[in-house]
Design an enzyme around this catalytic site. Structure first.
Site, PDB file in Angstrom:
ATOM      1  N   SER A  75       0.807  -1.225   0.000  1.00 30.74           N
ATOM      2  CA  SER A  75       0.000   0.000   0.000  1.00 30.74           C
ATOM      3  C   SER A  75       0.840   1.275   0.000  1.00 30.74           C
ATOM      4  CB  SER A  75      -0.926   0.011   1.221  1.00 30.74           C
ATOM      5  OG  SER A  75      -0.153   0.068   2.410  1.00 30.74           O
ATOM      6  N   LYS A  76       2.147   1.158   0.001  1.00 29.69           N
ATOM      7  CA  LYS A  76       3.024   2.337   0.043  1.00 29.69           C
ATOM      8  C   LYS A  76       3.224   2.923  -1.352  1.00 29.69           C
ATOM      9  CE  LYS A  76       3.680   1.650   4.417  1.00 29.69           C
ATOM     10  NZ  LYS A  76       2.849   2.282   5.380  1.00 29.69           N
TER      11      LYS A  76
END
Length: 179
Positions: free
Chosen positions: A156-157
């Site tokens: 999710s980064k």
């Protein structure tokens, strides 16, 4: 292996960091970075209230005292004024968290750190690739301004991997040798 070494070298080139140390995840990066500073139980580490739990969790895990401070409502990054108010004789480090692809006010934070003899460990898990422009026009990448920078490559980064991963950044040879 060779793929990790190549990735490390690419990150050094891309960010301009002298040393990039790949690690298992962003939490590991923060923990190893704080351990490299040689802080002692009870030392205080200033960090923002608005962050992922790992930022303060690692501080507490190492027996250090997390001191959480307010964020700037315009950027949601750590408030420089809150940092100033929170410094005590036991304060040893500041962990600014760069959020939403934007850097905290690193020029002011580094000035405060220098004034008080504090370490700065950047949590750039949400801002890898972000650039910070100093008042003199100098431009640096997130995670390369403080004494140590950390990032996560969780899916999710900003720069995600399949599974988990992280990296530590420093331009300090002595600190790099401790990680």
């Amino acid at each position: 292996g060779p793929a990790v070494t190549a990735f490390q070298e690419h990150l050094e080139t891309y960010t301009g960091a002298k040393h990039v140390i790949p690690v298992g995840n962003g939490t590991d990066a923060l923990q190893i970075a704080l351990m490299a500073l040689g802080l002692k139980p009870g030392d205080e580490v200033i960090t923002p209230t608005f962050t992922f739990i790992a930022t303060a969790e690692v501080v507490a895990l190492l027996g250090l005292t997390p001191v959480v401070v307010d964020v700037d409502w315009d950027t949601m990054n750590i408030s420089v004024e809150s940092i100033r108010k929170a410094i005590t004789p036991r304060t040893k480090a500041i962990v600014p968290v760069h959020l939403f692809g934007q850097c905290a006010d690193m020029e002011a934070i580094m000035s405060i750190a220098q004034e008080h003899g504090l370490y700065v460990v950047e949590d750039a898990c949400q801002a890898i690739g972000a650039k910070y422009t100093f008042s003199d026009g100098n431009i640096r990448q997130a995670a390369t301004i403080g004494h140590i920078g950390c990032t996560s490559f969780f899916p999710s980064k900003n720069l995600g991997c399949y599974g988990d991963g992280g990296a530590i950044f420093t331009n300090n040879d002595e600190l790099a040798s401790k990680m």
